[in-house]
Write a protein that holds these residues in place. Structure first.
Motif, PDB file in Angstrom:
ATOM      1  N   CYS A 143       0.823  -1.216   0.000  1.00  0.00           N
ATOM      2  CA  CYS A 143       0.000   0.000   0.000  1.00  0.00           C
ATOM      3  C   CYS A 143       0.854   1.261   0.000  1.00  0.00           C
ATOM      4  O   CYS A 143       0.392   2.323  -0.428  1.00  0.00           O
ATOM      5  CB  CYS A 143      -0.943  -0.010   1.202  1.00  0.00           C
ATOM      6  N   SER A 147       2.660   2.192  -5.375  1.00  0.00           N
ATOM      7  CA  SER A 147       2.380   3.406  -6.137  1.00  0.00           C
ATOM      8  C   SER A 147       3.655   4.142  -6.496  1.00  0.00           C
ATOM      9  O   SER A 147       3.735   4.801  -7.526  1.00  0.00           O
ATOM     10  CB  SER A 147       1.433   4.320  -5.361  1.00  0.00           C
ATOM     11  N   ARG A 148       4.677   4.035  -5.660  1.00  0.00           N
ATOM     12  CA  ARG A 148       5.972   4.649  -5.979  1.00  0.00           C
ATOM     13  C   ARG A 148       6.636   3.938  -7.159  1.00  0.00           C
ATOM     14  O   ARG A 148       7.351   4.551  -7.943  1.00  0.00           O
ATOM     15  CB  ARG A 148       6.914   4.597  -4.785  1.00  0.00           C
ATOM     16  N   GLY A 151       3.173   3.853 -10.119  1.00  0.00           N
ATOM     17  CA  GLY A 151       2.188   4.920 -10.207  1.00  0.00           C
ATOM     18  C   GLY A 151       0.897   4.565  -9.487  1.00  0.00           C
ATOM     19  O   GLY A 151       0.544   3.387  -9.344  1.00  0.00           O
ATOM     20  N   GLU A 152       0.167   5.590  -9.052  1.00  0.00           N
ATOM     21  CA  GLU A 152      -1.018   5.363  -8.232  1.00  0.00           C
ATOM     22  C   GLU A 152      -2.111   4.611  -8.971  1.00  0.00           C
ATOM     23  O   GLU A 152      -2.767   3.726  -8.406  1.00  0.00           O
ATOM     24  CB  GLU A 152      -1.561   6.704  -7.737  1.00  0.00           C
ATOM     25  N   SER A 153      -2.333   4.924 -10.247  1.00  0.00           N
ATOM     26  CA  SER A 153      -3.421   4.294 -10.978  1.00  0.00           C
ATOM     27  C   SER A 153      -3.218   2.785 -11.095  1.00  0.00           C
ATOM     28  O   SER A 153      -4.122   1.997 -10.795  1.00  0.00           O
ATOM     29  CB  SER A 153      -3.562   4.911 -12.374  1.00  0.00           C
ATOM     30  N   ALA A 155      -1.213   0.928  -9.295  1.00  0.00           N
ATOM     31  CA  ALA A 155      -1.198   0.344  -7.953  1.00  0.00           C
ATOM     32  C   ALA A 155      -2.618   0.068  -7.476  1.00  0.00           C
ATOM     33  O   ALA A 155      -2.902  -0.996  -6.902  1.00  0.00           O
ATOM     34  CB  ALA A 155      -0.481   1.274  -6.984  1.00  0.00           C
ATOM     35  N   LYS A 156      -3.536   1.000  -7.710  1.00  0.00           N
ATOM     36  CA  LYS A 156      -4.922   0.781  -7.290  1.00  0.00           C
ATOM     37  C   LYS A 156      -5.586  -0.318  -8.100  1.00  0.00           C
ATOM     38  O   LYS A 156      -6.445  -1.053  -7.577  1.00  0.00           O
ATOM     39  CB  LYS A 156      -5.708   2.085  -7.395  1.00  0.00           C
ATOM     40  N   THR A 173       5.441  -0.981 -17.079  1.00  0.00           N
ATOM     41  CA  THR A 173       5.156  -0.060 -15.975  1.00  0.00           C
ATOM     42  C   THR A 173       6.397   0.287 -15.163  1.00  0.00           C
ATOM     43  O   THR A 173       6.313   1.099 -14.236  1.00  0.00           O
ATOM     44  CB  THR A 173       4.102  -0.651 -15.030  1.00  0.00           C
TER      45      THR A 173
END
Length: 248
Positions: A143, A147-148, A151-153, A155-156, A173
């Motif tokens: 969590c 994302s690091r 990227g956040e998208s 990762a989600k 990615t």
């Protein structure tokens, strides 16, 4: 290394330690014993810094944490962060770490690879965090770290929608540095480590420290550089370069 291991195969070389997760009967699932043994490896690498290569036995990196053990854990065990503390320790090892991944790296297995500095994959590598499907979350680093890395998208998509990242997607990615045939995966991982081993060990340590620092400040770069500028290694390497006898 003299410590007896039940869940790991450990090979020590002059400049690196190679650790193979080895629970073939359980797809190399990460259990309490493996956590303890990986802590022992970290203890050694903190005292005598070397490069680390992590991989899995057979055709899987790690199928996740041991579900039978997770079922028995309650609030107190969660607050202890049993897996998270280990993976954060791996992330903060002084020298660079590489995960060589082919086959499944799921749940805790995926989080262990996220804790490494670099990942290299075979064509059948698959990364994923299906924890919500088991009624829990990816609490051992994903969590915060995923994302690091991607990227956040993305990762989600992995953490919320249950998306898995195959080798090609992991490369696209930026999660992995390369995808190579399974037959040469470890060879290429060692080649990557060889490349780093040719650099100054102190420069690698300080670079990793600055990159990983929370709330990094330009002064940290200056202080680390000041240490390196006064070192004999820098003088010898630059003198050799200027004399045309070598290159960084």
């Amino acid at each position: 290394m003299n410590t007896p291991y039940e869940t790991l195969l450990v090979e020590e070389r002059a400049d690196r330690i190679v650790v193979t997760l080895h629970r073939p009967e359980a797809r190399n699932a990460i259990n309490g014993r493996m956590i303890s043994e990986l802590h022992a490896v970290c203890d050694r690498l903190e005292r005598e810094p070397k490069l680390l290569l992590l991989t899995g036995h057979g055709e899987v990196f790690a199928g996740g944490a041991d579900i039978a053990e997770l079922l028995e854990r309650g609030r107190d065990e969660a607050l202890r962060g049993i897996n998270a503390r280990l993976f954060e320790r791996v992330r903060r090892l002084p020298m660079p770490t590489v995960a060589a991944v082919d086959g499944w790296a799921l749940g805790g297995g995926a989080e262990l690879t996220y804790a490494c500095d670099l990942r290299i994959a075979g064509p059948d590598a698959v990364f994923g965090n299906p924890e919500p499907g088991l009624g829990i979350l990816a609490a051992a680093g994903a969590c915060r770290l995923l994302s690091r890395l991607v990227g956040e998208s993305v990762a989600k998509q992995v953490l919320l929608a249950g998306r898995t990242l195959d080798a090609a997607t992991a490369l696209a990615t930026g999660l992995v540095i390369d995808v190579v045939p399974a037959s040469v995966l470890l060879e290429e991982a060692h080649r990557l480590l060889d490349r780093m081993a040719r650099s100054s060990a102190l420069a690698l340590r300080l670079t990793k420290l600055v990159v990983d620092a929370d709330g990094a400040h330009p002064a940290a770069d200056d202080l680390a550089q000041a240490v390196l500028f006064e070192g004999a290694d820098k003088k010898e390497r630059m003198t050799r370069f200027l004399a045309g006898r070598g290159r960084p």
